[in-house]
Design a protein around this motif. Structure first.
Motif, short mmCIF file in Angstrom:
data_model
loop_
_atom_site.label_atom_id
_atom_site.label_comp_id
_atom_site.label_asym_id
_atom_site.label_seq_id
_atom_site.Cartn_x
_atom_site.Cartn_y
_atom_site.Cartn_z
N ILE A 1 0.85 -1.21 0.00
CA ILE A 1 0.00 0.00 0.00
C ILE A 1 0.88 1.25 0.00
N THR A 2 0.54 2.20 -0.82
CA THR A 2 1.32 3.44 -0.86
C THR A 2 0.94 4.36 0.29
N LYS A 3 1.83 5.33 0.55
CA LYS A 3 1.58 6.29 1.61
C LYS A 3 0.25 7.01 1.40
N LYS A 4 0.03 7.35 0.17
CA LYS A 4 -1.18 8.08 -0.20
C LYS A 4 -2.43 7.26 0.15
N GLN A 5 -2.35 5.96 -0.19
CA GLN A 5 -3.48 5.08 0.08
C GLN A 5 -3.72 4.92 1.58
N LYS A 6 -2.62 4.80 2.34
CA LYS A 6 -2.74 4.68 3.80
C LYS A 6 -3.45 5.90 4.38
N LYS A 7 -3.03 7.05 3.88
CA LYS A 7 -3.63 8.30 4.37
C LYS A 7 -5.11 8.32 4.01
N PHE A 8 -5.39 7.86 2.81
CA PHE A 8 -6.77 7.82 2.36
C PHE A 8 -7.62 6.92 3.25
N ILE A 9 -7.08 5.75 3.57
CA ILE A 9 -7.83 4.81 4.41
C ILE A 9 -8.09 5.42 5.79
N ARG A 10 -7.07 6.02 6.37
CA ARG A 10 -7.24 6.63 7.69
C ARG A 10 -8.35 7.69 7.67
N ASN A 11 -8.27 8.55 6.65
CA ASN A 11 -9.28 9.61 6.56
C ASN A 11 -10.66 9.05 6.30
N TRP A 12 -10.70 8.05 5.46
CA TRP A 12 -11.98 7.41 5.12
C TRP A 12 -12.59 6.80 6.37
N TYR A 13 -11.76 6.12 7.17
CA TYR A 13 -12.27 5.48 8.37
C TYR A 13 -12.72 6.52 9.40
N LYS A 14 -11.91 7.59 9.53
CA LYS A 14 -12.27 8.65 10.47
C LYS A 14 -13.64 9.21 10.10
N ASN A 15 -13.81 9.43 8.83
CA ASN A 15 -15.08 9.95 8.33
C ASN A 15 -16.21 8.97 8.58
N HIS A 16 -15.95 7.71 8.32
CA HIS A 16 -16.94 6.66 8.53
C HIS A 16 -17.35 6.60 10.00
N ALA A 17 -16.33 6.67 10.89
CA ALA A 17 -16.60 6.53 12.32
C ALA A 17 -17.27 7.75 12.92
N THR A 18 -16.90 8.94 12.44
CA THR A 18 -17.47 10.14 13.07
C THR A 18 -18.73 10.62 12.38
N VAL A 19 -18.66 10.76 11.08
CA VAL A 19 -19.83 11.27 10.36
C VAL A 19 -21.00 10.31 10.46
N GLN A 20 -20.73 9.04 10.23
CA GLN A 20 -21.81 8.07 10.28
C GLN A 20 -22.05 7.54 11.68
N GLY A 21 -21.18 7.93 12.62
CA GLY A 21 -21.33 7.49 13.99
C GLY A 21 -21.23 5.98 14.13
N ASN A 22 -20.47 5.38 13.27
CA ASN A 22 -20.40 3.93 13.27
C ASN A 22 -18.95 3.48 13.20
N GLN A 23 -18.46 2.89 14.30
CA GLN A 23 -17.07 2.45 14.33
C GLN A 23 -16.88 1.12 13.62
N PHE A 24 -17.96 0.46 13.35
CA PHE A 24 -17.86 -0.89 12.81
C PHE A 24 -17.99 -0.92 11.30
N LEU A 25 -17.28 -1.84 10.73
CA LEU A 25 -17.30 -1.95 9.28
C LEU A 25 -17.91 -3.28 8.88
N THR A 26 -18.54 -3.27 7.75
CA THR A 26 -19.04 -4.53 7.21
C THR A 26 -18.15 -4.92 6.05
#
Ligand SMILES: [Zn+2]
Ligand SMILES: [Zn+2]
Ligand SMILES: [Zn+2]
Length: 235
Positions: A1-26
């Protein structure tokens, strides 16, 4: 995984966890992410488990929720975990049935919070192993509850389906199915409708005991084992 992708995943997850209020992933969430990044699902899962969920579960390990937010390690197995893919395991089913089943099971696997307000009574030695906070004093109810997260048996109404209904009745409990048969197809014997509606479903399950890590080859064996833990802990 590239640095860019890692950063993307972190931001995506942060967004998923806070905006959607859901820490869990399917599975759906993760495979959508993997597709977006054009990297294999298992690579995303491995990386997230290592870099995001491990840290989080250590942080919450002292809490009552055994699983913490680490769905990717403790929740329903992802394809990379043990090679289970619902669509592959059930490729023998008709395409429309497979679509319905996939949708149903995926919806079941969405996490529920302990405060989802659907339960009036929440006491007893048998605790939900999916970490939703449910507990009960009855073994039967416990197993049935476990199967609301991870259905093992499914009935898709054959009569509804035959009549061209695009969303035939689908459920993982035979008592609920029998009620459907009585209510909607009163001219037929409920038992017969039940029998012809049973889906030849190959279910996934968490093979590993969440308390001692022993691995089981069947869902029923694993449930028996977990019940034993709860019973001995209570004695
Ligand atoms: Zn639960
Ligand atoms: Zn029906
Ligand atoms: Zn165990």
């Amino acid at each position: 995984i590239t640095k860019k992708q890692k950063k993307f995943i972190r931001n995506w997850y942060k967004n998923h966890a806070t905006v959607q209020g859901n820490q869990f992933l399917t599975r759906e969430d993760v495979s959508a992410l993997a597709t977006l990044l054009r990297i294999p699902v298992h690579t995303v899962v491995e990386w997230m488990n290592r870099k995001i969920f491990n840290q989080m579960s250590t942080a919450t390990a002292s809490g009552t929720n055994v699983h913490g937010p680490s769905l990717l390690t403790e929740g329903p197995r992802l394809p990379s975990d043990a090679g289970y893919s619902l669509r592959q395991a059930n490729s023998h089913l008709a395409a429309d049935v497979l679509d319905q089943v996939d949708k149903y099971v995926t919806a079941c696997q969405r996490r529920r919070t302990p405060t989802d307000g659907r339960r009036k009574v929440n006491a007893g030695r048998y605790k939900c192993t999916f970490g939703c906070g449910y507990r009960t004093s009855r073994v039967y109810d416990w197993k049935r509850h476990e199967e609301t997260h991870q259905p093992q048996n499914l009935w898709l109404c054959h009569i509804c389906r035959q009549s061209g209904n695009h969303a035939p009745f689908l459920v993982n409990r035979n008592d609920k199915f029998l009620k459907h048969a009585k209510d909607v197809h009163g001219d037929m014997k409920p038992d017969e409708v039940l029998e012809i509606s049973k889906v030849d479903f190959r279910a996934d399950f968490n093979a590993k005991c969440h308390l001692c890590a022993e691995v089981f080859s069947s869902w029923d064996d694993k449930c028996q084992h977990v019940i034993y833990h709860y019973d001995t802990a209570a004695e």
